[in-house]
Scaffold this motif. Structure first.
Motif, PDB file in Angstrom:
ATOM      1  N   SER A 122     -11.733   6.095  19.346  1.00  0.00           N
ATOM      2  CA  SER A 122     -12.735   6.731  18.187  1.00  0.00           C
ATOM      3  C   SER A 122     -14.070   7.037  18.886  1.00  0.00           C
ATOM      4  N   TYR A 123     -14.913   7.784  18.360  1.00  0.00           N
ATOM      5  CA  TYR A 123     -16.122   7.949  18.688  1.00  0.00           C
ATOM      6  C   TYR A 123     -17.175   8.588  17.457  1.00  0.00           C
ATOM      7  N   THR A 124     -18.256   8.473  17.788  1.00  0.00           N
ATOM      8  CA  THR A 124     -19.310   8.677  16.652  1.00  0.00           C
ATOM      9  C   THR A 124     -19.569  10.377  16.743  1.00  0.00           C
ATOM     10  N   SER A 125     -19.511  10.847  15.419  1.00  0.00           N
ATOM     11  CA  SER A 125     -19.786  12.472  15.373  1.00  0.00           C
ATOM     12  C   SER A 125     -21.059  12.813  15.322  1.00  0.00           C
ATOM     13  N   ASN A 126     -22.156  11.904  15.354  1.00  0.00           N
ATOM     14  CA  ASN A 126     -23.519  12.245  15.410  1.00  0.00           C
ATOM     15  C   ASN A 126     -23.883  13.283  16.483  1.00  0.00           C
ATOM     16  N   GLN A 127     -23.313  13.591  17.588  1.00  0.00           N
ATOM     17  CA  GLN A 127     -23.527  14.425  18.901  1.00  0.00           C
ATOM     18  C   GLN A 127     -23.057  15.724  18.479  1.00  0.00           C
ATOM     19  N   GLY A 128     -22.247  15.955  17.428  1.00  0.00           N
ATOM     20  CA  GLY A 128     -21.629  17.357  17.153  1.00  0.00           C
ATOM     21  C   GLY A 128     -20.397  17.459  17.867  1.00  0.00           C
ATOM     22  N   ASN A 129     -19.785  16.636  18.889  1.00  0.00           N
ATOM     23  CA  ASN A 129     -18.455  16.824  19.526  1.00  0.00           C
ATOM     24  C   ASN A 129     -17.380  16.507  18.706  1.00  0.00           C
ATOM     25  N   ILE A 130     -16.275  17.612  18.900  1.00  0.00           N
ATOM     26  CA  ILE A 130     -15.200  17.711  18.142  1.00  0.00           C
ATOM     27  C   ILE A 130     -14.055  17.708  19.316  1.00  0.00           C
ATOM     28  N   THR A 131     -13.057  17.361  18.523  1.00  0.00           N
ATOM     29  CA  THR A 131     -11.654  17.713  19.324  1.00  0.00           C
ATOM     30  C   THR A 131     -10.702  18.826  18.366  1.00  0.00           C
ATOM     31  N   ILE A 132      -9.735  19.292  19.027  1.00  0.00           N
ATOM     32  CA  ILE A 132      -9.001  20.207  18.357  1.00  0.00           C
ATOM     33  C   ILE A 132      -7.488  19.911  18.840  1.00  0.00           C
ATOM     34  N   GLU A 133      -6.579  19.695  17.720  1.00  0.00           N
ATOM     35  CA  GLU A 133      -5.011  19.589  18.149  1.00  0.00           C
ATOM     36  C   GLU A 133      -4.562  20.442  19.321  1.00  0.00           C
ATOM     37  N   LYS A 134      -3.959  19.849  20.284  1.00  0.00           N
ATOM     38  CA  LYS A 134      -3.395  20.448  21.462  1.00  0.00           C
ATOM     39  C   LYS A 134      -4.555  20.823  22.278  1.00  0.00           C
ATOM     40  N   LYS A 150      -8.796  13.929  14.566  1.00  0.00           N
ATOM     41  CA  LYS A 150      -9.544  13.761  13.213  1.00  0.00           C
ATOM     42  C   LYS A 150     -11.025  13.785  13.487  1.00  0.00           C
ATOM     43  N   ASP A 151     -11.640  13.971  12.513  1.00  0.00           N
ATOM     44  CA  ASP A 151     -13.279  13.918  12.848  1.00  0.00           C
ATOM     45  C   ASP A 151     -13.688  12.994  13.756  1.00  0.00           C
ATOM     46  N   THR A 152     -13.211  11.783  13.906  1.00  0.00           N
ATOM     47  CA  THR A 152     -14.003  10.823  14.785  1.00  0.00           C
ATOM     48  C   THR A 152     -13.108  10.036  15.536  1.00  0.00           C
ATOM     49  N   GLU A 153     -11.811  10.465  15.542  1.00  0.00           N
ATOM     50  CA  GLU A 153     -10.661   9.874  16.241  1.00  0.00           C
ATOM     51  C   GLU A 153      -9.858  10.916  16.689  1.00  0.00           C
ATOM     52  N   PHE A 154      -9.035  10.428  17.724  1.00  0.00           N
ATOM     53  CA  PHE A 154      -7.777  11.421  18.349  1.00  0.00           C
ATOM     54  C   PHE A 154      -7.070  10.415  19.010  1.00  0.00           C
ATOM     55  N   SER A 155      -5.885  10.966  19.422  1.00  0.00           N
ATOM     56  CA  SER A 155      -5.035  10.141  20.370  1.00  0.00           C
ATOM     57  C   SER A 155      -4.414  11.006  21.607  1.00  0.00           C
ATOM     58  N   VAL A 156      -3.919  10.484  22.662  1.00  0.00           N
ATOM     59  CA  VAL A 156      -3.423  11.081  23.765  1.00  0.00           C
ATOM     60  C   VAL A 156      -2.163  10.334  24.249  1.00  0.00           C
ATOM     61  N   ALA A 157      -1.141  11.001  24.708  1.00  0.00           N
ATOM     62  CA  ALA A 157      -0.057  10.534  25.355  1.00  0.00           C
ATOM     63  C   ALA A 157      -0.135  10.453  27.007  1.00  0.00           C
ATOM     64  N   ILE A 158       0.117   9.326  27.498  1.00  0.00           N
ATOM     65  CA  ILE A 158       0.176   9.074  28.755  1.00  0.00           C
ATOM     66  C   ILE A 158       1.413   9.017  29.495  1.00  0.00           C
ATOM     67  N   ILE A 159       2.044   9.874  30.484  1.00  0.00           N
ATOM     68  CA  ILE A 159       3.013   9.665  31.090  1.00  0.00           C
ATOM     69  C   ILE A 159       3.029   8.484  31.935  1.00  0.00           C
ATOM     70  N   PHE A 181     -15.854  16.195  26.145  1.00  0.00           N
ATOM     71  CA  PHE A 181     -15.371  17.242  25.500  1.00  0.00           C
ATOM     72  C   PHE A 181     -15.110  18.643  26.213  1.00  0.00           C
ATOM     73  N   ASP A 182     -14.101  19.337  25.725  1.00  0.00           N
ATOM     74  CA  ASP A 182     -13.705  20.620  26.563  1.00  0.00           C
ATOM     75  C   ASP A 182     -14.884  21.576  26.608  1.00  0.00           C
ATOM     76  N   VAL A 183     -15.356  22.128  27.638  1.00  0.00           N
ATOM     77  CA  VAL A 183     -16.543  22.937  27.838  1.00  0.00           C
ATOM     78  C   VAL A 183     -16.354  24.305  26.999  1.00  0.00           C
TER      79      VAL A 183
END
Length: 194
Positions: A122-134, A150-159, A181-183
């Motif tokens: 989870s992370y705070t969204s007050n800095q405008g950073n976002i993730t996108i699916e894939k 999601k707006d303030t949460e995401f998951s990753v899978a580690i091999i 976050f992705d440049v």
């Protein structure tokens, strides 16, 4: 620039405060290949090598870096992910990583998936950073693919290989992590705001 593909691990052998700066001494098998003034990503934080003695090198974090990252949480014997800057012409196995952490996040869940491990953050969204699916995200310097965005949460899978060869093997729920976050996504988001 970095790729988010961790080259090796280092061990923190010294932590020293100097006014608002933090000096970290790192022991690593790549130390003998480093030189003073070289950039190395430490859990995704780009820091400059300022001294080298045998297999230990020193880097300095300034207040701006300390305020935006988890670097001040490091203690003696902690393991850190290390990556040297990429060479022009090398393969880009991860994604474009600047080593400029945007903010920290918190690990909220770790789940074994019979062959991989899913980490949720989870992370705070007050800095405008976002993730996108894939899309891409860098967590403590590791280039990973986002799912359950999601707006303030995401998951990753580690091999298993990544789990064993990065500091993810020591991560626990409530661990504070560095997020870059992705440049390209950051530029697109900034342009669409204008």
């Amino acid at each position: 620039m970095f790729t988010g593909i961790i080259e090796t691990l280092g061990v923190v052998v010294g932590v020293e405060r100097d006014q608002e700066n933090l000096h970290l001494r790192i022991q690593s098998k790549i130390t003998k290949e480093l030189k003073v003034d070289q950039s190395v990503a430490h859990n995704g934080v780009c820091l400059t090598v300022v001294a080298i003695v045998e297999d230990i090198y020193t880097v300095t974090a300034i207040k701006e870096t300390i305020d935006k990252t988890n670097i001040s949480h490091l203690q003696v014997n902690d393991i850190v992910n290390l990556e040297r800057g990429m060479k022009l012409g090398d393969r880009l196995d991860g994604h474009l990583v600047q080593g400029h952490v945007d903010q920290t996040g918190v690990c909220t869940a770790i789940k074994d998936q019979n062959g991989s491990t899913v980490f949720t953050f989870s992370y705070t969204s007050n800095q405008g950073n976002i993730t996108i699916e894939k899309g891409s995200i860098t967590i403590n310097g590791v280039s990973l693919t986002v799912f359950n965005s999601k707006d303030t949460e995401f998951s990753v899978a580690i091999i298993p290989y990544t789990l064993e060869n990065t500091m993810f093997k020591n991560m626990q729920v409530d661990s504070v992590v560095n997020l870059e976050f992705d440049v390209i996504g950051k530029y697109v988001a900034r342009l669409t705001q204008k």
